[in-house]
Write a protein that holds these residues in place. Structure first.
Motif, short mmCIF file in Angstrom:
data_model
loop_
_atom_site.label_atom_id
_atom_site.label_comp_id
_atom_site.label_asym_id
_atom_site.label_seq_id
_atom_site.Cartn_x
_atom_site.Cartn_y
_atom_site.Cartn_z
N GLY A 3 -9.05 4.28 -11.80
CA GLY A 3 -8.18 4.21 -13.01
C GLY A 3 -6.36 4.60 -12.54
N ALA A 4 -5.87 4.33 -13.11
CA ALA A 4 -4.23 4.63 -13.03
C ALA A 4 -4.31 5.79 -12.12
CB ALA A 4 -3.65 4.20 -13.73
N THR A 5 -4.55 6.97 -12.62
CA THR A 5 -4.01 8.34 -12.04
C THR A 5 -5.63 8.23 -11.04
OG1 THR A 5 -5.70 9.22 -13.59
CG2 THR A 5 -3.14 9.13 -14.15
N ASP A 6 -6.09 7.80 -10.36
CA ASP A 6 -6.82 7.90 -9.36
C ASP A 6 -6.67 8.42 -7.47
OD1 ASP A 6 -9.56 8.70 -8.11
OD2 ASP A 6 -11.23 6.94 -8.70
N LEU A 7 -5.83 9.42 -7.65
CA LEU A 7 -5.47 9.20 -6.52
C LEU A 7 -6.42 10.43 -5.66
CD1 LEU A 7 -1.49 9.51 -7.69
CD2 LEU A 7 -2.80 7.09 -6.78
N ASP A 8 -7.39 10.43 -5.87
CA ASP A 8 -7.86 10.86 -4.30
C ASP A 8 -8.40 10.67 -3.35
OD1 ASP A 8 -10.08 13.35 -4.14
OD2 ASP A 8 -11.99 11.91 -4.43
N PRO A 9 -8.19 11.42 -2.79
CA PRO A 9 -7.85 10.43 -1.05
C PRO A 9 -9.47 10.41 -0.62
CG PRO A 9 -6.63 12.67 -1.16
CD PRO A 9 -6.94 12.94 -2.44
N ALA A 10 -10.47 11.79 -0.88
CA ALA A 10 -12.53 10.72 -0.34
C ALA A 10 -12.57 9.67 -1.08
CB ALA A 10 -12.20 11.63 -0.86
N THR A 11 -12.28 9.53 -2.58
CA THR A 11 -12.47 8.09 -3.35
C THR A 11 -11.59 7.18 -2.62
OG1 THR A 11 -12.62 9.64 -5.08
CG2 THR A 11 -12.75 7.73 -5.91
N ASN A 12 -10.07 7.20 -2.54
CA ASN A 12 -9.80 6.31 -2.37
C ASN A 12 -9.68 5.55 -0.80
OD1 ASN A 12 -7.25 4.89 -4.23
ND2 ASN A 12 -7.65 7.13 -4.63
N ARG A 13 -10.29 6.04 -0.08
CA ARG A 13 -10.96 6.81 1.25
C ARG A 13 -12.24 5.63 1.61
NH1 ARG A 13 -10.51 7.34 6.41
NH2 ARG A 13 -12.94 7.12 7.63
N ALA A 14 -13.14 5.95 0.45
CA ALA A 14 -14.02 5.05 -0.32
C ALA A 14 -13.69 3.67 -0.43
CB ALA A 14 -15.23 5.65 -0.43
N ALA A 15 -12.80 3.53 -0.99
CA ALA A 15 -12.64 2.26 -1.55
C ALA A 15 -12.43 1.16 -0.32
CB ALA A 15 -11.83 1.88 -2.59
N GLY A 16 -11.03 2.20 0.23
CA GLY A 16 -10.40 0.99 1.12
C GLY A 16 -11.72 0.50 2.44
N GLU A 17 -12.99 1.68 2.66
CA GLU A 17 -14.03 1.29 3.73
C GLU A 17 -14.55 0.29 3.13
OE1 GLU A 17 -15.44 5.05 3.37
OE2 GLU A 17 -14.50 5.87 5.19
N LEU A 18 -14.44 -0.25 2.04
CA LEU A 18 -16.12 -0.58 2.00
C LEU A 18 -14.89 -2.68 1.78
CD1 LEU A 18 -16.85 -0.20 -1.98
CD2 LEU A 18 -18.38 -1.16 0.06
N ALA A 19 -13.80 -2.17 1.29
CA ALA A 19 -12.35 -3.34 1.68
C ALA A 19 -12.09 -3.92 3.05
CB ALA A 19 -11.47 -2.70 0.71
#
Length: 129
Positions: free
Chosen positions: A59-75
């Motif tokens: 979501g546009a406000t999902d700035l949680d570091p752990a969630t974004n780190r997991a997305a970055g690892e997939l990318a």
């Protein structure tokens, strides 16, 4: 492709700035619409698109570091060099946000999310991926 990201980018910036206030209640995320695919792109495997989907589902406000780190690892697992680099940058932004949380860290995560989305759009066309 970039013109399609102006509205999401603006919404993301507003969400980041809204999170900088002293209001203890988080701002509600604006409703999201799924744009229709407008360009023919190669059909990548599901694993190739995992990072794109992960960032696209944030979501546009999902700035949680752990969630974004997991997305970055997939990318980062993508074979596309631009998506891979954008994933590395998203992981770095998430790690920085863990070390020093605040508005600047939120903005860095939001920008890194957009970089992944732009790389995915360049590689696979408009989402959803």
């Amino acid at each position: 492709m970039r013109r399609h990201l102006h509205l999401p980018a603006a919404l993301l910036l507003v969400a980041v700035l809204a999170g900088c206030g002293s209001d203890p209640e988080p701002a509600a995320a604006p409703p999201t619409s799924v744009p229709a695919a407008t360009s023919a792109a190669p059909s990548p495997s599901a694993d190739e698109r995992a990072g794109c989907r992960a960032v696209g589902n944030l979501g546009a406000t999902d700035l949680d570091p752990a969630t974004n780190r997991a997305a970055g690892e997939l990318a980062m697992q993508s074979s596309d060099a631009n998506i891979k680099q954008a994933g590395v940058d998203l992981i770095a932004a998430a790690n920085d946000a863990l070390a020093e949380p605040g508005p600047a860290a939120n903005l860095a995560i939001a920008e890194a999310q957009l970089d992944v989305a732009n790389a995915c759009g360049a590689a696979y066309g408009d989402g959803p991926w």
